[in-house]
Design a protein around this motif. Structure first.
Motif, PDB file in Angstrom:
ATOM      1  N   LEU C  65       0.771  -1.047  -0.054  1.00 32.34           N
ATOM      2  CA  LEU C  65       0.108  -0.044   0.109  1.00 32.34           C
ATOM      3  C   LEU C  65       0.740   1.112  -0.047  1.00 32.34           C
ATOM      4  CD1 LEU C  65      -2.891   1.577   0.615  1.00 32.34           C
ATOM      5  CD2 LEU C  65      -2.197   1.135   3.051  1.00 32.34           C
ATOM      6  N   THR C  66       0.599   2.142  -0.833  1.00 32.86           N
ATOM      7  CA  THR C  66       1.132   3.419  -0.718  1.00 32.86           C
ATOM      8  C   THR C  66       0.032   4.662  -0.363  1.00 32.86           C
ATOM      9  OG1 THR C  66       1.030   4.119  -2.986  1.00 32.86           O
ATOM     10  CG2 THR C  66       3.042   2.809  -2.180  1.00 32.86           C
ATOM     11  N   VAL C  67       0.596   5.363   0.527  1.00 33.42           N
ATOM     12  CA  VAL C  67      -0.503   6.738   1.155  1.00 33.42           C
ATOM     13  C   VAL C  67       0.243   7.840   0.902  1.00 33.42           C
ATOM     14  CG1 VAL C  67      -1.764   7.685   2.893  1.00 33.42           C
ATOM     15  CG2 VAL C  67      -1.669   5.354   2.583  1.00 33.42           C
ATOM     16  N   ASN C  68      -0.535   8.827   0.051  1.00 38.19           N
ATOM     17  CA  ASN C  68       0.187  10.211  -0.323  1.00 38.19           C
ATOM     18  C   ASN C  68      -1.011  11.079   0.438  1.00 38.19           C
ATOM     19  OD1 ASN C  68       0.045  12.468  -2.201  1.00 38.19           O
ATOM     20  ND2 ASN C  68       2.173  11.577  -2.687  1.00 38.19           N
ATOM     21  N   ILE C  69      -0.377  12.256   0.854  1.00 37.58           N
ATOM     22  CA  ILE C  69      -1.474  13.101   1.645  1.00 37.58           C
ATOM     23  C   ILE C  69      -1.697  14.332   0.834  1.00 37.58           C
ATOM     24  CG2 ILE C  69      -1.152  12.136   3.768  1.00 37.58           C
ATOM     25  CD1 ILE C  69       0.324  14.983   4.654  1.00 37.58           C
ATOM     26  N   GLY C  70      -1.102  14.210  -0.548  1.00 41.27           N
ATOM     27  CA  GLY C  70      -1.025  15.589  -1.439  1.00 41.27           C
ATOM     28  C   GLY C  70      -2.462  16.515  -1.462  1.00 41.27           C
ATOM     29  N   THR C  71      -3.566  15.918  -1.686  1.00 41.01           N
ATOM     30  CA  THR C  71      -4.846  16.583  -1.741  1.00 41.01           C
ATOM     31  C   THR C  71      -5.780  15.692  -0.966  1.00 41.01           C
ATOM     32  OG1 THR C  71      -5.403  15.226  -3.626  1.00 41.01           O
ATOM     33  CG2 THR C  71      -4.430  17.443  -4.144  1.00 41.01           C
ATOM     34  N   LEU C  72      -5.693  16.147   0.412  1.00 38.99           N
ATOM     35  CA  LEU C  72      -6.458  15.527   1.441  1.00 38.99           C
ATOM     36  C   LEU C  72      -7.900  16.034   1.493  1.00 38.99           C
ATOM     37  CD1 LEU C  72      -4.116  16.070   4.522  1.00 38.99           C
ATOM     38  CD2 LEU C  72      -5.110  13.764   3.621  1.00 38.99           C
ATOM     39  N   SER C  73      -8.717  15.099   2.122  1.00 35.92           N
ATOM     40  CA  SER C  73     -10.103  15.569   2.671  1.00 35.92           C
ATOM     41  C   SER C  73     -10.338  14.668   3.528  1.00 35.92           C
ATOM     42  CB  SER C  73     -11.136  15.823   1.632  1.00 35.92           C
ATOM     43  OG  SER C  73     -11.283  14.591   0.718  1.00 35.92           O
ATOM     44  N   PRO C  74     -11.437  14.642   4.648  1.00 40.52           N
ATOM     45  CA  PRO C  74     -11.871  13.803   5.654  1.00 40.52           C
ATOM     46  C   PRO C  74     -12.194  12.559   5.108  1.00 40.52           C
ATOM     47  CG  PRO C  74     -12.849  16.019   5.933  1.00 40.52           C
ATOM     48  CD  PRO C  74     -12.194  16.080   4.747  1.00 40.52           C
ATOM     49  N   HIS C  75     -13.039  12.425   3.848  1.00 43.65           N
ATOM     50  CA  HIS C  75     -13.386  11.105   3.389  1.00 43.65           C
ATOM     51  C   HIS C  75     -12.073  10.230   3.235  1.00 43.65           C
ATOM     52  CE1 HIS C  75     -16.119   8.144   1.409  1.00 43.65           C
ATOM     53  NE2 HIS C  75     -15.401   8.325   0.196  1.00 43.65           N
ATOM     54  N   TRP C  76     -11.105  10.936   2.190  1.00 40.15           N
ATOM     55  CA  TRP C  76     -10.136  10.371   1.800  1.00 40.15           C
ATOM     56  C   TRP C  76      -9.094   9.725   3.175  1.00 40.15           C
ATOM     57  CZ3 TRP C  76      -7.696   9.520  -3.036  1.00 40.15           C
ATOM     58  CH2 TRP C  76      -8.267   9.846  -3.990  1.00 40.15           C
ATOM     59  N   VAL C  77      -9.080  10.632   4.334  1.00 44.41           N
ATOM     60  CA  VAL C  77      -8.263  10.303   5.458  1.00 44.41           C
ATOM     61  C   VAL C  77      -8.847   8.785   5.869  1.00 44.41           C
ATOM     62  CG1 VAL C  77      -7.505  11.079   7.534  1.00 44.41           C
ATOM     63  CG2 VAL C  77      -7.442  12.675   5.707  1.00 44.41           C
ATOM     64  N   GLU C  78     -10.314   8.971   5.844  1.00 44.42           N
ATOM     65  CA  GLU C  78     -10.858   7.650   6.533  1.00 44.42           C
ATOM     66  C   GLU C  78     -10.325   6.446   5.689  1.00 44.42           C
ATOM     67  OE1 GLU C  78     -15.053   7.092   7.048  1.00 44.42           O
ATOM     68  OE2 GLU C  78     -15.216   9.370   7.107  1.00 44.42           O
ATOM     69  N   GLY C  79     -10.312   6.770   4.373  1.00 41.26           N
ATOM     70  CA  GLY C  79      -9.946   5.343   3.427  1.00 41.26           C
ATOM     71  C   GLY C  79      -8.346   5.049   3.817  1.00 41.26           C
ATOM     72  N   MET C  80      -7.517   6.045   3.939  1.00 38.22           N
ATOM     73  CA  MET C  80      -6.149   5.956   4.253  1.00 38.22           C
ATOM     74  C   MET C  80      -5.900   5.279   5.427  1.00 38.22           C
ATOM     75  SD  MET C  80      -4.597   9.654   3.332  1.00 38.22           S
ATOM     76  CE  MET C  80      -4.876  10.438   1.617  1.00 38.22           C
ATOM     77  N   ILE C  81      -6.891   5.514   6.584  1.00 43.48           N
ATOM     78  CA  ILE C  81      -6.521   4.809   7.737  1.00 43.48           C
ATOM     79  C   ILE C  81      -6.888   3.485   7.861  1.00 43.48           C
ATOM     80  CG2 ILE C  81      -7.190   4.880  10.324  1.00 43.48           C
ATOM     81  CD1 ILE C  81      -7.191   7.940   9.897  1.00 43.48           C
ATOM     82  N   ALA C  82      -8.197   3.329   7.101  1.00 41.34           N
ATOM     83  CA  ALA C  82      -8.701   1.732   7.148  1.00 41.34           C
ATOM     84  C   ALA C  82      -7.857   1.010   6.080  1.00 41.34           C
ATOM     85  CB  ALA C  82     -10.126   2.045   6.097  1.00 41.34           C
ATOM     86  N   ALA C  83      -7.135   1.676   5.208  1.00 39.76           N
ATOM     87  CA  ALA C  83      -6.127   0.692   4.324  1.00 39.76           C
ATOM     88  C   ALA C  83      -5.049   0.290   5.066  1.00 39.76           C
ATOM     89  CB  ALA C  83      -5.786   1.625   3.154  1.00 39.76           C
ATOM     90  N   ALA C  84      -4.427   1.364   5.800  1.00 38.55           N
ATOM     91  CA  ALA C  84      -3.140   1.085   6.394  1.00 38.55           C
ATOM     92  C   ALA C  84      -3.307   0.097   7.695  1.00 38.55           C
ATOM     93  CB  ALA C  84      -2.591   2.513   7.141  1.00 38.55           C
ATOM     94  N   GLN C  85      -4.665   0.252   8.436  1.00 33.72           N
ATOM     95  CA  GLN C  85      -4.858  -0.745   9.419  1.00 33.72           C
ATOM     96  C   GLN C  85      -4.895  -2.210   8.820  1.00 33.72           C
ATOM     97  OE1 GLN C  85      -8.366   1.065  10.973  1.00 33.72           O
ATOM     98  NE2 GLN C  85      -7.474   2.090  12.717  1.00 33.72           N
ATOM     99  N   SER C  86      -5.620  -2.158   7.654  1.00 32.47           N
ATOM    100  CA  SER C  86      -5.684  -3.485   6.819  1.00 32.47           C
ATOM    101  C   SER C  86      -4.339  -4.012   6.487  1.00 32.47           C
ATOM    102  CB  SER C  86      -6.912  -3.302   5.695  1.00 32.47           C
ATOM    103  OG  SER C  86      -6.736  -4.514   4.939  1.00 32.47           O
ATOM    104  N   ALA C  87      -3.538  -3.225   5.998  1.00 28.28           N
ATOM    105  CA  ALA C  87      -2.111  -3.659   5.454  1.00 28.28           C
ATOM    106  C   ALA C  87      -1.390  -4.195   6.762  1.00 28.28           C
ATOM    107  CB  ALA C  87      -1.457  -2.483   4.712  1.00 28.28           C
ATOM    108  N   ASN C  88      -1.477  -3.447   7.844  1.00 29.45           N
ATOM    109  CA  ASN C  88      -0.719  -3.886   9.188  1.00 29.45           C
ATOM    110  C   ASN C  88      -1.315  -5.043   9.656  1.00 29.45           C
ATOM    111  OD1 ASN C  88       0.785  -1.739   9.256  1.00 29.45           O
ATOM    112  ND2 ASN C  88      -0.537  -0.853  10.544  1.00 29.45           N
ATOM    113  N   ALA C  89      -2.705  -5.298   9.282  1.00 30.24           N
ATOM    114  CA  ALA C  89      -3.372  -6.692   9.841  1.00 30.24           C
ATOM    115  C   ALA C  89      -2.791  -7.638   8.928  1.00 30.24           C
ATOM    116  CB  ALA C  89      -4.935  -6.620  10.051  1.00 30.24           C
ATOM    117  N   ALA C  90      -2.910  -7.572   7.726  1.00 26.16           N
ATOM    118  CA  ALA C  90      -2.613  -8.499   6.694  1.00 26.16           C
ATOM    119  C   ALA C  90      -0.979  -8.887   6.558  1.00 26.16           C
ATOM    120  CB  ALA C  90      -3.165  -8.384   5.422  1.00 26.16           C
TER     121      ALA C  90
END
Lengths: 269, 269, 269
Positions: C65-90
């Motif tokens: 997974l790669t996460v880049n915060i260039g053009t943020l908004s709350p909905h995207w941040v939720e998606g980033m966090i969910a993805a990073a948590q899942s990557a960690n879990a997997a």
């Protein structure tokens, strides 16, 4: 007269490149990458920041703000309004690009809100400016259905009513502050065949007003001349729209003040 | 037979370029710029309008709608549904591009909703079409893991079930309306190495169905042939994916009807 | 030492190209198209999936997974966090690109949240890494205001504190895991004049850690070397930023292991 206009534009060109102004761009999804590359090549430092959680804070930091309504949604509109209010409060100039504002009721409502926030410069195609001044345009979608000349009266009326500089771009560009007016020639017939050229130009107007905020009329002329000069050169080597884009961005990057001055075609009216 | 198919496709190519159809594209963030440039170069007028506040109103104005689910989110899905419903109500054709719809539960649910809204044309890669017809695909992510030939049966079944034209694109494209079917050759092995080629092609199918809404099968063939012809020429001068993109867009712009007709490789099955 | 580093990087280059890893990219609107094309040309399979409704599910499927915060908004941040948590879990590696995280309070808060989720690799420019380690950077907007050398201490401190590999990219790149460190030379002075080069590189780091998740330090070096080598070659034929982009993507596509190994300039510290 033309010589004075060209030398003023050339001086602003040199200042913009030397200053590397930070331009806060809220633009549409289609334009973001190309507009950023155009600004970087031209010598500015673009930053795309749209969410209301930070757009106001960032507008106060940047040298100028540009707002383009190409791909709207409510969350983005909130961010645009917060940014424009903050730019106004911080005394920073801002540029409005009312893409296809006549196409839907939602777009008309949004542009009416944004106009209340006193943009320093409004840049659009002929159909957009005619419709913004209350006239009947032939536009559908995002392409202009009207020649620039037919929008000159509308542009003057809009500039006077809004106390803004108005730029109508097309085959020959027209810029007015309600009193003064110029035409700028150059560019290429391929430009309307490339998406986001107008949006990128709006960003470049932002770069110029950032370094000359008390000369919005002259800054807008300089930005349009920069585009037209680079477009004229790119036209000579392009085989079509995509090779034009490459030559155009490369040309923006390598352009020098002497060539800028020699190639500028600005006519006072 | 082939001659008839080629001349029909060529006639539609000429009509599309002469008509400059307005195509309403709801596509993904990755594809927006490239798809817009492909459509402009090919002779259409693309407009990206996604928010539910205006997508329904705009779909009724445009000649056709295209919906691509590449980078989904709930707000965009609302906009897609509003647009597809409005296109249906206004008698406008619409094209569905079910990008990687098998990859997550959310994507599967969204594509199931969209299929209920009767797309006129469905365009996907082999893995997407196989999975859409209920089969087991080898796809992961957005790239196809299956050859087109393996999707021909699935495409016929899907076309019959959906009463839609189904196009499977890949090395050799396959188009069917459930009864008739053709294969289209051409293009370049570099095409899968460039992102959003399929998404741009979906937009071009929209441009063709916009000018031939009662001939969705023929219009889809013409769009795919247009892509394949331009791809074959670009392949001759490209040094890699990026120079291919440039040559491809330039080639779409300069393509004429004679070359189109002479280079088309459409085989009826 | 240098020879060993080069041959390790070359071996990872060959493995990455042979494996075609699926890389889950959550990146900004500006970068999406270019990053996807860079990854495809380099031999990876990028997929852009951001919405929280599916980002967690997809992160578990992808190789990294790669996460880049260039053009943020709350909905995207939720998606980033969910993805990073899942990557960690997997047990999947993930890469953080903290674009201009110091520019606004919102950005600082988001990056603080993301750092808690233990990124495997952090890649930024010098200003970003200095600020992330708690120092005072000269950055404004998205461009670095500091040379890489000034960020080396900050990078080591950040790597130790985060138990992550930290890469500072610029004229000469610096990579450290807190203990080991290398410098990588190559590339082109045109690279900072092209938007999203750093974002695309973050995606490529994702491709390399996907195929060498227990060697994040070596994988990061290999990714940066791949970029530097392709950049050096592109520099030879470019006339400006846009022709550089074309040559760069074409060069990534045609690069072979022998050239990679011969051109790599990795220095152990």
């Amino acid at each position: 007269m033309t010589t004075d206009l060209s030398s003023t534009a050339t001086a602003l060109f040199e200042k913009m490149r030397a200053t590397n102004p930070l331009v806060h761009c809220i633009t549409n999804y289609v334009a973001m990458n190309y507009a950023a590359n155009v600004l970087l090549a031209a010598g500015a430092s673009p930053a795309m920041v749209h969410t209301p959680e930070e757009s106001g804070e960032f507008a106060a930091i940047a040298g100028a703000l540009t707002v383009n309504i190409g791909t709207l949604s409510p969350h983005w509109v909130e961010g645009m309004i917060a940014a424009a209010q903050s730019a106004n409060a911080a005394g920073k100039p801002w540029v409005l690009d009312p893409v296809a504002h006549f196409a839907t009721r939602y777009r008309r409502d949004v542009v009416a809100e944004l106009l209340k926030l006193n943009p320093t410069v409004i840049r659009g195609n002929a159909s957009e400016i005619i419709a913004l001044a209350g006239g009947q345009s032939a536009g559908q979608g995002v392409d202009s259905g009207d020649p620039v000349e037919q929008a000159e009266g509308a542009a003057r009326a809009l500039a006077t009513a809004q106390k803004a500089v108005v730029a109508v771009t097309g085959e020959i560009d027209f810029v007015t502050d309600g009193t003064r007016a110029v035409r700028i020639a150059g560019g290429s017939p391929l430009m309307p065949k490339i998406t986001a050229m107008g949006c990128a130009l709006t960003g470049l107007v932002g770069a110029y007003v950032a370094i000359a905020k008390d000369q919005a009329f002259e800054a807008t002329i300089a930005a349009l001349t920069n585009f037209a000069v680079a477009g004229s050169f790119a036209s000579q080597s392009a085989n079509g729209p995509a090779s034009f884009m490459t030559a155009f961005v490369d040309g923006l990057h390598s352009l020098d003040a002497t060539t800028f001055n020699d190639t500028a075609r600005i006519e006072a009216l």
